[in-house]
Design an enzyme around this catalytic site. Sequence first.
Site, PDB file in Angstrom:
ATOM      1  N   LYS A 210      -8.595  -1.459   0.938  1.00 32.40           N
ATOM      2  CA  LYS A 210      -9.582  -2.119   1.787  1.00 32.40           C
ATOM      3  C   LYS A 210     -10.172  -3.241   0.963  1.00 32.40           C
ATOM      4  O   LYS A 210     -10.786  -3.017  -0.083  1.00 32.40           O
ATOM      5  CB  LYS A 210     -10.675  -1.153   2.245  1.00 32.40           C
ATOM      6  CG  LYS A 210     -10.340  -0.446   3.544  1.00 32.40           C
ATOM      7  CD  LYS A 210     -10.350  -1.397   4.712  1.00 32.40           C
ATOM      8  CE  LYS A 210      -9.718  -0.771   5.960  1.00 32.40           C
ATOM      9  NZ  LYS A 210      -8.284  -1.002   6.041  1.00 32.40           N
TER      10      LYS A 210
ATOM     11  N   GLU B  26       0.806  -1.226   0.000  1.00 28.53           N
ATOM     12  CA  GLU B  26       0.000   0.000   0.000  1.00 28.53           C
ATOM     13  C   GLU B  26       0.838   1.275   0.000  1.00 28.53           C
ATOM     14  O   GLU B  26       1.776   1.425   0.791  1.00 28.53           O
ATOM     15  CB  GLU B  26      -0.940   0.000   1.214  1.00 28.53           C
ATOM     16  CG  GLU B  26      -1.890   1.193   1.245  1.00 28.53           C
ATOM     17  CD  GLU B  26      -2.963   1.070   2.317  1.00 28.53           C
ATOM     18  OE1 GLU B  26      -3.776   1.997   2.444  1.00 28.53           O
ATOM     19  OE2 GLU B  26      -2.992   0.045   3.034  1.00 28.53           O
TER      20      GLU B  26
END
Length: 417
Positions: free
Chosen positions: A239, A223
Amino acid sequence: MSEGFRFLWPEAAQKWQQLESLAASSEHCILLDSHQHRDSYGSWDKVLAWGARAIYQGDFEGLKSFRQEHKDWLFGHLAYDLKNQLEDLNSRHPRKLDWADLQFFIPETIVLLKGDQIQIISWRYANTQALEADLAPPQVQESLSNLKFEAQTSRETYLEDIQSLKQELQYGNIYEINYCTLFEARGPMRPLQRFQELNEKHQAPFSAYYRDKQRHLLCFSPERYLRKQGAELISQPIKGTAPRAQDPVRDQEQKAHLLSSEKERAENVMIVDLVRNDLSRTARTNSVSVPELFGLYSFNAVHQMISTVRSELDSNRYTLEDALRYSFPMGSMTGAPKVSAMQLIDQHEHFRRGLYSGALGYIDPEGNFDFNVVIRSIAYDSEQDYAQVAVGSAITIHCDAEAEYAECLLKAEKLIR
């Protein structure tokens, strides 16, 4: 900025592990490794920096002064506990690994790799011969990595905490929260060699090895927290997670299930909205956009749902430190609303996050930067022979606590198995 020596060294690719060993022998070093993943926003495939000509610890205002004074490359970290400087918050748990809240160093040597071009900037080495003279012969060593990690929080306590957080969700105090749990181990480890083993296995796009004296971070993050190039800011919150399957048909089913999951999509949208709000605080009017929503990316260990949020920094009013200040900590590791989520995180979690769910990265002399989200990582203190692995997941009103616990075990297993 004081001018160092600049030179190209094509042969450095064949000596990369020796360069890593040389860098890791310094008390301050960082390796950022993208594994050449498809990333239209990345500047480098690999960056390696070591040695400290100057070090700064403190807050964003002090970082601004330090950066403007030196106008140089800065490498370092933002720890999760920096939140206590930014909001009326505190951390009740003890520091088992004593990371500074904010720390950057100006390196003696930087190696920048892009494709087959390797550029070196050094204030220590004048040419390739001088640098090569410091390289040690390649060595094969046991990584001493057979540490026995134990869960700090039992399954029963985890489920009780989720039930308590669901009550907070029911009351409307939060809409989503990232709840994390810790695994601990004691014993010797050769952190660089352990990093090299796991780095080859995971090949995550924001992998990093970081050393601050006796503290080491082995990070295999998928990420990006925030990138600045000119006035453009890019954040790519994650997510949505699904395990990889060895069978290709089953693997495609896992991807399809992730993409169609209402729960995962709802979590992703909530975090995208939070990031949009964070970036809007320093953005030019009408410059916040979402170029990609629900992007599905496959890595060696897991499939991930990733979205991209973009803005343009209003540089007449805000600095790069403001862009970081008003978006940190990242929404994917806190929840919404962010301050309420962080208060409940401290009340319910059983450890101090430290550098976990913080950020690692660099700021270049022109004021561009790129930072990852510190997840999927092992933190290790070589003086204490103590290691931590923290993992978490997003908790919403409709989540299945048992499934969330299983997701945490899956994430931890990829690091400690």
